[in-house]
Design an enzyme around this catalytic site. Structure first.
Site, short mmCIF file in Angstrom:
data_model
loop_
_atom_site.label_atom_id
_atom_site.label_comp_id
_atom_site.label_asym_id
_atom_site.label_seq_id
_atom_site.Cartn_x
_atom_site.Cartn_y
_atom_site.Cartn_z
N HIS A 96 22.74 50.68 59.34
CA HIS A 96 23.72 51.52 60.11
C HIS A 96 22.90 52.44 60.87
O HIS A 96 23.71 53.60 61.34
CB HIS A 96 24.46 52.30 58.94
CG HIS A 96 25.23 51.71 57.98
ND1 HIS A 96 26.35 50.72 58.29
CD2 HIS A 96 25.12 51.63 56.71
CE1 HIS A 96 26.42 50.19 57.09
NE2 HIS A 96 25.92 50.52 56.19
N GLU A 147 36.97 53.85 53.45
CA GLU A 147 37.25 53.08 54.72
C GLU A 147 37.32 51.39 54.46
O GLU A 147 36.43 50.90 53.75
CB GLU A 147 36.33 53.32 55.91
CG GLU A 147 36.68 54.56 56.50
CD GLU A 147 36.02 54.64 57.77
OE1 GLU A 147 35.95 55.73 58.42
OE2 GLU A 147 35.15 53.78 58.22
N LYS A 182 33.59 64.18 58.35
CA LYS A 182 34.07 63.03 58.78
C LYS A 182 35.76 62.75 58.18
O LYS A 182 36.69 62.48 59.12
CB LYS A 182 33.40 61.88 58.36
CG LYS A 182 32.19 61.45 58.89
CD LYS A 182 31.44 59.93 58.27
CE LYS A 182 30.11 60.19 58.58
NZ LYS A 182 29.47 59.92 59.86
N ARG A 219 27.16 66.67 70.23
CA ARG A 219 25.77 66.89 71.14
C ARG A 219 25.79 65.80 71.91
O ARG A 219 26.47 64.80 72.24
CB ARG A 219 24.87 66.82 69.92
CG ARG A 219 25.11 65.63 69.17
CD ARG A 219 23.91 65.39 68.20
NE ARG A 219 24.26 64.47 67.16
CZ ARG A 219 23.96 63.16 67.16
NH1 ARG A 219 23.27 62.50 68.41
NH2 ARG A 219 24.42 62.26 66.46
P1 ADP Z 1 26.87 58.35 61.19
O1 ADP Z 1 27.32 59.43 61.16
O2 ADP Z 1 25.72 57.96 59.84
O3 ADP Z 1 26.67 57.67 62.45
P2 ADP Z 1 29.17 56.37 61.36
O4 ADP Z 1 30.52 56.84 60.72
O5 ADP Z 1 29.21 57.00 62.80
O6 ADP Z 1 28.05 57.43 60.47
O7 ADP Z 1 28.93 55.07 61.15
C1 ADP Z 1 27.55 54.40 61.29
C2 ADP Z 1 27.89 53.03 61.53
O8 ADP Z 1 28.26 52.37 60.22
C3 ADP Z 1 28.43 52.28 62.48
O9 ADP Z 1 27.91 52.36 63.82
C4 ADP Z 1 29.06 51.13 62.06
O10 ADP Z 1 27.96 50.19 62.12
C5 ADP Z 1 29.15 51.04 60.61
N1 ADP Z 1 30.43 51.28 60.22
C6 ADP Z 1 30.91 52.70 60.18
N2 ADP Z 1 32.16 52.43 59.54
C7 ADP Z 1 32.43 51.16 59.51
C8 ADP Z 1 33.47 50.52 58.93
N3 ADP Z 1 34.71 50.99 58.49
N4 ADP Z 1 33.36 49.33 58.94
C9 ADP Z 1 32.31 48.52 59.14
N5 ADP Z 1 31.19 49.13 59.61
C10 ADP Z 1 31.34 50.61 59.79
P1 ADP Z 2 22.67 58.97 67.45
O1 ADP Z 2 23.76 59.48 66.65
O2 ADP Z 2 22.54 59.29 69.06
O3 ADP Z 2 22.56 57.34 67.35
P2 ADP Z 2 20.93 58.60 65.23
O4 ADP Z 2 22.13 58.94 64.55
O5 ADP Z 2 20.16 57.49 65.02
O6 ADP Z 2 21.41 59.22 66.82
O7 ADP Z 2 20.02 59.83 65.04
C1 ADP Z 2 19.96 61.16 65.32
C2 ADP Z 2 21.00 61.97 64.68
O8 ADP Z 2 21.04 61.51 63.27
C3 ADP Z 2 20.99 63.37 64.68
O9 ADP Z 2 21.74 63.89 65.81
C4 ADP Z 2 21.60 63.86 63.34
O10 ADP Z 2 22.99 64.04 63.58
C5 ADP Z 2 21.47 62.93 62.40
N1 ADP Z 2 20.34 63.21 61.82
C6 ADP Z 2 19.00 63.48 62.06
N2 ADP Z 2 18.16 63.72 60.82
C7 ADP Z 2 18.99 63.43 59.93
C8 ADP Z 2 18.79 63.56 58.47
N3 ADP Z 2 17.73 63.91 57.88
N4 ADP Z 2 19.59 63.30 57.64
C9 ADP Z 2 21.05 62.79 58.29
N5 ADP Z 2 21.09 62.76 59.54
C10 ADP Z 2 20.21 63.09 60.35
MG MG Z 3 27.70 58.01 64.10
#
Ligand code: ADP
Ligand code: ADP
Ligand code: MG
Length: 698
Positions: A235, A200, A116, A326
């Site tokens: 989240h 952030e 990230k 993906r």
């Molecule tokens: P992940 O890789 O786990 O999906 P993301 O960076 O996409 O992580 O963040 C997942 C979720 O966390 C977002 O969909 C949002 O709900 C919340 N989130 C992420 N960044 C922020 C932010 N800067 N402020 C508030 N909520 C956030």
């Molecule tokens: P999406 O990103 O489509 O919302 P989710 O984040 O809810 O889907 O869950 C699927 C994604 O979560 C996977 O593609 C992968 O990037 C991540 N993921 C799956 N398993 C794990 C894990 N054990 N730990 C962290 N991230 C995972």
């Molecule tokens: Mg995400």
């Protein structure tokens, strides 16, 4: 087009990919673990290679074995699905080196977007708007805290290598920063092998709006509009929909162009999702000098002022969050509004064809919503659950308008939700001409989704769908906590109907058993010439008595409860095609009852509930079970203990952290006491119900 592909995944996504491959005449090779040897995805593919043990590292993550399987079976390409190896650039490279096509982006793009922090540096250069924050490489805790101060609380600490909603901590004030940083780093190193974090600004009233992008190897790139995934817990996404309510055509275009710019910056190929966080502000004057029209954002101005659209209320600013390299879990929502098959596009692009459509040929139709049906307990902080799907009934898609209801799953009745993989049971996708129609269909389709044997969120999803915020499209990531009062611990059917349903089903079951005579039962007696039978139930944690009177003419009268709150009236029931019709207490309801031991699972159009019928004959004289043991609520791994033998603890104090099914769970003290013994060590795998800690009550 390929003639044979290997699907390096399991569950619903493997089934999803297999379905398109079959339609295109592409043969499929499944891979599986020992516990998945007879899984649905295996049955849907033409061939299968067993990779080994249940744990992902012994099967679905064994990439050399997967590549060997592809070569041995003559597959030309590998589809990684999502999760597992889908965002592993080393695997993508290894495929290419083995002469296999990786159905996904080039490994360089996965690498560039994988972290990230690094990807944000790249996006900054490409002029894509970013959330104000710190994403540098210096990880000195003192510096990180100073950065948090500079950004201003509340902030979000994120594991740079994180995903799936893990490795994130919101921090409201400086005093909490160190503790949150430590716990974030611990989760990050355990889950992702790296404890690098970024910080952030915690965006207020945020919406998660993501753009589906697609690029080919001929230099074409398009966006397939957006998905709003704001309804989240921990989240993680719960409901996803398209189009995003209230998004203006201008902002859709700006976000689309920014997403394509992000993809182009890493020479992207195939399906990808650019996730944006959207800030909503009521007062347009709060951010003076914001450009009214920002096309593809290019550097220069303050990042948070780029890519905002004024005029309409509320003002929305969008910021790049991350790119998922993906196919996404929620891609069917985009398929529903565009009428396209994204897996088909993936296969075409991977085999070298140009994108089937250009940007100006893409259209949206109507509204689509996806609900993730998960094995979890919403009333217990969404604790994941395991078990066997003793009953698994899905809505009959053919009973709706064509394409209006779709169920994507990787399980069949009788299959097991194991602790080894994630907790998603199925995805329910609905489409309608309007959001209102899609919502109504979702509610009906959820009512027709019956699951017994595994705790699940179906009923919770219905509450969300009917909540004022969701119904009125007041979306943001705090929707679930905000609507908590109408979402949790809700009872849709009520005691009277639940008891009437259980009694009716019991009578029906007895009638089916030849030779069963209600009048000879030992739990009944004669009174004033009538036969009276006693029942006892547990409903909503309370024990309830009920009495059933058989009149001379065969009519039934039921009394549920005792004293002033008792409900009495005639009970009439009859068998219908799908279950029973029960009339009691002024209600006539079609329902279906499934027994799981003594628990009656009652499903009706209004909702589903459970009521336990205590067998008075079997339970006479049984002692109450002792409670208060500190046991694992599910199978998992012990992450850490917060106490040691001899420590005094207070009620509610955190004692241990357990990890299972992508989540961490804190085990808290049920009362004051002293720790007598820790029965496991960090890293140990424990079974459900295993006693973790011996506690001597104070
Ligand atoms: P992940 O890789 O786990 O999906 P993301 O960076 O996409 O992580 O963040 C997942 C979720 O966390 C977002 O969909 C949002 O709900 C919340 N989130 C992420 N960044 C922020 C932010 N800067 N402020 C508030 N909520 C956030
Ligand atoms: P999406 O990103 O489509 O919302 P989710 O984040 O809810 O889907 O869950 C699927 C994604 O979560 C996977 O593609 C992968 O990037 C991540 N993921 C799956 N398993 C794990 C894990 N054990 N730990 C962290 N991230 C995972
Ligand atoms: Mg995400």
């Amino acid at each position: 087009m390929f003639s044979k592909i290997l699907i390096a995944n399991r569950g619903e996504i493997a089934c999803r990919v297999a379905a398109t491959a079959r339609r295109l005449g592409v043969r499929t090779v499944a891979v599986c673990s020992d516990v998945d040897a007879h899984a649905k995805h295996v049955a849907l593919c033409d061939e299968v290679v067993n990779l080994g043990g249940a744990a992902p590292k012994d099967s679905y993550l064994k990439w050399q074995a997967i590549i060997d399987a592809a070569r041995a079976t003559g597959a030309q390409a590998v589809h990684p699905g999502y999760g597992f190896l889908s965002e592993n650039e080393a695997f993508a490279d290894a495929c290419t080196q083995a002469g296999l096509v990786f159905i996904g982006p080039p490994s360089s793009a996965i690498l560039a977007m994988g972290l990230k922090a690094e990807s944000k540096q790249l996006m900054e250069k490409a002029g894509v708007p970013l959330v104000p924050g710190y994403h540098g490489s210096n990880q000195d805790p003192v510096l990180l805290k100073a950065e948090a101060e500079r950004i201003g609380y509340p902030v979000l600490i994120k594991a740079s290598a994180g995903g799936g909603g893990k490795g994130m901590r919101a921090v409201d004030k400086a005093e909490d920063f160190e503790a949150a940083l430590a716990s974030c780093k611990r989760e990050a190193i355990n889950s992702f092998g790296s404890d690098a974090v970024l910080i952030e600004k915690y965006v207020q009233r945020p919406r998660h709006i993501e753009i589906q992008v697609f690029c080919d190897t001929h230099g074409n790139g398009v966006y397939l509009f957006e998905r709003d995934c704001s309804v989240q817990r921990r989240h993680q996404k719960v409901l996803e929909e398209a189009p995003a309510p209230g998004l203006s055509p201008e902002m859709r275009q700006q976000m689309g162009l920014a997403a394509v710019a992000a993809a182009r910056a890493v020479n992207y190929v195939g399906a990808g999702t650019v996730e944006f966080i959207v800030e909503q502000r009521d007062d347009p004057s709060a951010a003076p000098g914001r450009p009214k029209q920002a096309s593809t954002p290019s550097g220069g101005s303050e990042p948070h002022e780029v890519g905002s659209v004024g005029g309409n209320k509320p003002v929305m600013n969008f910021f790049f969050m991350e790119m998922n390299t993906r196919l996404q879990v929620e891609h069917p929502v985009t398929e529903a509004i565009t009428g396209l098959d994204l897996v088909e596009w993936q296969l075409r692009v991977a085999s070298g064809e140009p994108l089937p459509l250009k940007q100006d040929e893409l259209r949206m139709h109507g509204h689509a919503i996806e609900a993730r049906i998960c094995a979890e307990n919403p009333d217990k902080q969404f604790l994941p659950a395991t078990g066997t799907l003793r009953v698994y009934r899905k809505p009959d898609a053919s009973a709706f308008t064509h394409g209006a209801v779709r169920v994507d799953d990787g399980v069949r009745p009788g299959d097991t939700i194991s602790p080894y993989y994630d907790s998603m049971i199925a995805k329910l996708i609905v489409h309608g001409d309007t959001r209102e129609q899609a919502l109504a269909r979702l509610d009906v389709a959820l009512a027709q989704t019956h699951i017994v044997g595994v705790a699940n969120n179906v009923q919770f999803l219905r509450h969300v769908v009917r909540s004022p915020s969701f119904a009125q499209a007041q979306l943001d990531t705090a929707l679930i906590p905000r609507e908590a009062a109408v979402l949790f611990k809700q009872e849709p059917l009520g005691l009277a109907l639940a008891a009437a349903a259980a009694v009716s089903q019991t009578l029906h079951d007895e009638a089916q058993q030849a030779g069963s005579d209600p009048f000879s039962r030992r739990d009944g007696w004669r009174s004033h010439g009538e036969f009276v039978r006693r029942f006892a139930f547990v409903f909503g944690g309370e024990t309830v008595q009920a009495q059933l009177r058989y009149a001379h003419d065969g009519a039934l009268a039921l009394t549920v409860g005792e004293g002033e709150t008792a409900v009495t009236g005639p009970l009439v029931w009859r068998v219908t095609g799908a279950g029973l019709e029960v009339a009691f207490n002024g209600q006539r309801t079609e329902l279906r009852v499934d027994w799981q031991g003594e628990t009656a699972h009652v499903f009706a159009a209004q909702g589903a509930t459970q009521i336990v019928e205590i067998d008075l004959l079997a339970h006479a004289g049984e002692a109450a079970s002792e409670g208060g043991r500190l046991t694992a609520p599910m199978p998992g791994k012990v992450v850490s203990f917060a106490v040691k033998a001899g420590d005094s603890v207070k009620k509610g104090q955190a004692l241990a952290v357990l990890e299972a099914m992508k989540m961490e769970h804190t085990i808290a003290a049920p009362g004051d006491g002293q720790v007598a013994e820790l029965l496991y060590a960090p890293g140990d795998q424990v079974a459900e119900g295993a006693e973790l800690i011996k506690l001597t009550p104070a």
